[in-house]
Scaffold this motif. Structure first.
Motif, short mmCIF file in Angstrom:
data_model
loop_
_atom_site.label_atom_id
_atom_site.label_comp_id
_atom_site.label_asym_id
_atom_site.label_seq_id
_atom_site.Cartn_x
_atom_site.Cartn_y
_atom_site.Cartn_z
N TYR A 59 0.92 -9.31 14.80
CA TYR A 59 -0.38 -9.23 14.15
C TYR A 59 -0.99 -7.84 14.34
O TYR A 59 -1.47 -7.22 13.39
CB TYR A 59 -1.32 -10.30 14.71
CG TYR A 59 -2.62 -10.40 13.95
CD1 TYR A 59 -2.76 -11.33 12.93
CD2 TYR A 59 -3.69 -9.57 14.24
CE1 TYR A 59 -3.96 -11.42 12.22
CE2 TYR A 59 -4.88 -9.65 13.53
CZ TYR A 59 -5.00 -10.58 12.52
OH TYR A 59 -6.17 -10.66 11.82
N ILE A 60 -0.97 -7.36 15.57
CA ILE A 60 -1.56 -6.05 15.87
C ILE A 60 -0.82 -4.93 15.13
O ILE A 60 -1.45 -4.05 14.53
CB ILE A 60 -1.58 -5.80 17.39
CG1 ILE A 60 -2.57 -6.76 18.05
CG2 ILE A 60 -1.92 -4.35 17.71
CD1 ILE A 60 -2.48 -6.81 19.57
N VAL A 61 0.50 -4.98 15.13
CA VAL A 61 1.29 -3.95 14.44
C VAL A 61 1.05 -4.01 12.93
O VAL A 61 0.84 -2.98 12.28
CB VAL A 61 2.79 -4.11 14.77
CG1 VAL A 61 3.66 -3.23 13.89
CG2 VAL A 61 3.05 -3.80 16.25
N SER A 62 1.07 -5.21 12.36
CA SER A 62 0.86 -5.37 10.92
C SER A 62 -0.54 -4.90 10.51
O SER A 62 -0.70 -4.22 9.49
CB SER A 62 1.05 -6.83 10.51
OG SER A 62 2.34 -7.26 10.80
N ALA A 63 -1.53 -5.28 11.29
CA ALA A 63 -2.90 -4.87 10.99
C ALA A 63 -3.05 -3.35 11.09
O ALA A 63 -3.66 -2.73 10.21
CB ALA A 63 -3.88 -5.56 11.92
N ALA A 64 -2.48 -2.75 12.13
CA ALA A 64 -2.57 -1.30 12.30
C ALA A 64 -1.88 -0.57 11.14
O ALA A 64 -2.41 0.42 10.61
CB ALA A 64 -1.95 -0.88 13.63
N MET A 65 -0.73 -1.06 10.72
CA MET A 65 -0.03 -0.44 9.59
C MET A 65 -0.84 -0.56 8.30
O MET A 65 -0.97 0.41 7.55
CB MET A 65 1.35 -1.08 9.43
CG MET A 65 2.33 -0.74 10.54
SD MET A 65 3.89 -1.64 10.41
CE MET A 65 4.59 -0.90 8.93
N THR A 66 -1.40 -1.73 8.06
CA THR A 66 -2.18 -1.97 6.84
C THR A 66 -3.45 -1.13 6.84
O THR A 66 -3.80 -0.52 5.82
CB THR A 66 -2.52 -3.46 6.71
OG1 THR A 66 -1.30 -4.21 6.72
CG2 THR A 66 -3.30 -3.75 5.45
N ILE A 67 -4.15 -1.10 7.96
CA ILE A 67 -5.38 -0.31 8.06
C ILE A 67 -5.07 1.18 7.85
O ILE A 67 -5.80 1.88 7.15
CB ILE A 67 -6.08 -0.56 9.41
CG1 ILE A 67 -6.61 -1.99 9.45
CG2 ILE A 67 -7.20 0.45 9.65
CD1 ILE A 67 -7.00 -2.46 10.84
N SER A 68 -3.98 1.65 8.45
CA SER A 68 -3.59 3.06 8.27
C SER A 68 -3.26 3.37 6.82
O SER A 68 -3.68 4.39 6.28
CB SER A 68 -2.38 3.39 9.15
OG SER A 68 -2.69 3.22 10.50
N LEU A 69 -2.50 2.49 6.19
CA LEU A 69 -2.10 2.70 4.80
C LEU A 69 -3.31 2.74 3.87
O LEU A 69 -3.51 3.70 3.11
CB LEU A 69 -1.15 1.58 4.35
CG LEU A 69 -0.74 1.59 2.88
CD1 LEU A 69 0.15 2.79 2.59
CD2 LEU A 69 -0.04 0.30 2.53
N ILE A 70 -4.15 1.72 3.96
CA ILE A 70 -5.29 1.64 3.04
C ILE A 70 -6.37 2.67 3.40
O ILE A 70 -7.01 3.23 2.52
CB ILE A 70 -5.84 0.20 3.00
CG1 ILE A 70 -4.77 -0.72 2.41
CG2 ILE A 70 -7.14 0.12 2.19
CD1 ILE A 70 -5.11 -2.19 2.46
N GLY A 71 -6.54 2.92 4.69
CA GLY A 71 -7.50 3.95 5.10
C GLY A 71 -7.11 5.32 4.58
O GLY A 71 -7.95 6.08 4.08
N THR A 72 -5.84 5.66 4.67
CA THR A 72 -5.36 6.95 4.17
C THR A 72 -5.50 7.03 2.66
O THR A 72 -5.96 8.03 2.11
CB THR A 72 -3.89 7.18 4.59
OG1 THR A 72 -3.80 7.13 6.01
CG2 THR A 72 -3.39 8.52 4.10
N TYR A 73 -5.11 5.96 1.97
CA TYR A 73 -5.24 5.93 0.51
C TYR A 73 -6.72 6.05 0.10
O TYR A 73 -7.05 6.73 -0.87
CB TYR A 73 -4.61 4.65 -0.04
CG TYR A 73 -4.58 4.58 -1.54
CD1 TYR A 73 -3.85 5.50 -2.28
CD2 TYR A 73 -5.27 3.59 -2.22
CE1 TYR A 73 -3.82 5.44 -3.66
CE2 TYR A 73 -5.24 3.51 -3.60
CZ TYR A 73 -4.51 4.44 -4.33
OH TYR A 73 -4.49 4.38 -5.69
#
Length: 145
Positions: A59-73
């Motif tokens: 959960y933590i890894v998936s959330a961090a990856m998603t937040i990084s992806l969408i935050g950067t975009y």
């Protein structure tokens, strides 16, 4: 977990929509689609990683990856570091809240109802001075004479 997916996807789209209207950005539907695909990817990552890492770590890894992806975009489509930071902060809050709700199974309805009340109140406060008729009126006249 999936019963909360639509709620959190709609909350994220709502945040982008408000930034779009308030900032008069005119985001394209393709940009909304890409953000939606990024959000959906969270659930796919979570499912795939849970098999190997356990739920909490996945959960933590998936959330961090998603937040990084969408935050950067968001940095590129919202055109401001503040907008990207706001989206990343919102997503961090959403995913943290979802994890808490999942652990409070017996209080899930209560915490969900309270969250929606607070979010509705915030949206009403933030948008209280928006002229919605003007917000969707885009100037199509050419500025060249």
């Amino acid at each position: 977990m999936l019963k909360y997916a639509i709620l959190f996807i709609l909350l994220t789209f709502g945040a982008f929509f408000l930034m779009d209207v308030i900032g008069r950005l005119q985001l394209h539907p393709v940009q909304y689609l890409l953000v939606g695909l990024g959000l959906a990817e969270f659930y796919l990552l979570l499912l795939a990683l849970t098999e190997h890492l356990g739920f909490l770590t996945a959960y933590i890894v998936s959330a961090a990856m998603t937040i990084s992806l969408i935050g950067t975009y968001s940095y590129f489509i919202l055109r401001t570091p503040e907008g990207a930071f706001t989206i990343a902060t919102l997503l961090t809050f959403i995913y943290s809240y979802l994890l808490i709700v999942l652990h409070l199974e017996t209080y899930a309805l209560l915490t969900g109802a309270l969250l929606l009340f607070v979010i509705l109140a915030l949206v009403m406060i933030i948008t209280r001075n928006i002229d919605w008729n003007e917000a969707f009126r885009f100037d199509t006249r050419s500025t060249n004479k």
